[in-house]
Design a protein around this motif. Sequence first.
Motif, short mmCIF file in Angstrom:
data_model
loop_
_atom_site.label_atom_id
_atom_site.label_comp_id
_atom_site.label_asym_id
_atom_site.label_seq_id
_atom_site.Cartn_x
_atom_site.Cartn_y
_atom_site.Cartn_z
N ASN A 18 4.88 -3.77 -1.84
CA ASN A 18 4.49 -5.05 -1.25
C ASN A 18 3.01 -5.05 -0.90
O ASN A 18 2.57 -4.28 -0.04
CB ASN A 18 5.33 -5.34 0.00
CG ASN A 18 6.76 -5.60 -0.36
OD1 ASN A 18 7.04 -6.51 -1.13
ND2 ASN A 18 7.68 -4.80 0.14
N GLY A 19 2.25 -5.94 -1.57
CA GLY A 19 0.84 -6.14 -1.27
C GLY A 19 -0.10 -5.33 -2.14
O GLY A 19 0.26 -4.28 -2.70
N LEU A 20 -1.32 -5.84 -2.25
CA LEU A 20 -2.34 -5.19 -3.06
C LEU A 20 -2.71 -3.81 -2.53
O LEU A 20 -3.13 -2.94 -3.29
CB LEU A 20 -3.60 -6.05 -3.13
CG LEU A 20 -3.52 -7.26 -4.06
CD1 LEU A 20 -4.79 -8.10 -3.95
CD2 LEU A 20 -3.28 -6.83 -5.50
N ASP A 21 -2.54 -3.59 -1.24
CA ASP A 21 -2.87 -2.28 -0.69
C ASP A 21 -1.93 -1.18 -1.17
O ASP A 21 -2.19 -0.01 -0.98
CB ASP A 21 -2.89 -2.34 0.84
CG ASP A 21 -1.57 -2.80 1.44
OD1 ASP A 21 -0.88 -3.63 0.80
OD2 ASP A 21 -1.24 -2.37 2.55
N ARG A 22 -0.84 -1.56 -1.85
CA ARG A 22 0.11 -0.58 -2.38
C ARG A 22 -0.09 -0.27 -3.87
O ARG A 22 0.63 0.53 -4.44
CB ARG A 22 1.53 -1.09 -2.14
CG ARG A 22 1.89 -1.35 -0.69
CD ARG A 22 2.15 -0.11 0.03
NE ARG A 22 3.22 0.55 -0.73
CZ ARG A 22 3.84 1.63 -0.38
NH1 ARG A 22 3.53 2.22 0.71
NH2 ARG A 22 4.77 2.15 -1.14
N GLY B 202 11.86 3.10 -15.28
CA GLY B 202 11.87 1.71 -14.84
C GLY B 202 10.47 1.21 -14.50
O GLY B 202 9.49 1.94 -14.55
N LYS B 203 10.44 -0.05 -14.15
CA LYS B 203 9.19 -0.74 -13.84
C LYS B 203 8.78 -0.48 -12.41
O LYS B 203 9.61 -0.35 -11.52
CB LYS B 203 9.35 -2.25 -14.03
CG LYS B 203 9.62 -2.65 -15.45
CD LYS B 203 8.41 -2.39 -16.27
CE LYS B 203 8.61 -2.83 -17.70
NZ LYS B 203 7.54 -2.38 -18.53
N ARG B 204 7.50 -0.44 -12.20
CA ARG B 204 6.94 -0.44 -10.85
C ARG B 204 6.47 -1.87 -10.63
O ARG B 204 5.67 -2.39 -11.41
CB ARG B 204 5.74 0.50 -10.74
CG ARG B 204 6.08 1.95 -10.48
CD ARG B 204 6.95 2.51 -11.51
NE ARG B 204 7.18 3.95 -11.30
CZ ARG B 204 7.88 4.66 -12.13
NH1 ARG B 204 8.40 4.12 -13.20
NH2 ARG B 204 8.08 5.92 -11.89
N VAL B 205 6.96 -2.52 -9.60
CA VAL B 205 6.68 -3.94 -9.37
C VAL B 205 5.87 -4.10 -8.09
O VAL B 205 6.29 -3.65 -7.02
CB VAL B 205 8.00 -4.75 -9.25
CG1 VAL B 205 7.70 -6.21 -8.96
CG2 VAL B 205 8.84 -4.59 -10.50
N VAL B 206 4.69 -4.72 -8.23
CA VAL B 206 3.85 -5.02 -7.08
C VAL B 206 4.06 -6.49 -6.74
O VAL B 206 3.84 -7.36 -7.57
CB VAL B 206 2.37 -4.73 -7.38
CG1 VAL B 206 1.50 -5.11 -6.17
CG2 VAL B 206 2.17 -3.26 -7.74
N VAL B 207 4.51 -6.74 -5.51
CA VAL B 207 4.77 -8.10 -5.05
C VAL B 207 3.59 -8.56 -4.21
O VAL B 207 3.22 -7.90 -3.23
CB VAL B 207 6.08 -8.16 -4.22
CG1 VAL B 207 6.33 -9.57 -3.72
CG2 VAL B 207 7.24 -7.64 -5.03
#
Length: 67
Positions: free
Chosen positions: A39-43, A58-63
């Motif tokens: 969650n978030g650009l900082d991640r 699997g996919k790494r998903v940035v929300v």
Amino acid sequence: MRLTSYSGGAQDLPTDALERYLRAIEAGTMKIVVANLYNGLDRVATAHRDLEVGGHPGKRVVVLDAA
């Protein structure tokens, strides 16, 4: 939403393959494995490190937060 499941170049992805892929997504018949949600650009750095280390398919998903 940006789908990043194809690692080749656009010039070598046949149009019919992309169309089948998109139809499967629309129909809900394609199963996409999500390894982690961030969650978030900082991640993003953490997501990138996890991707490099591997270990989880699997996919790494940035929300991103809605602006």
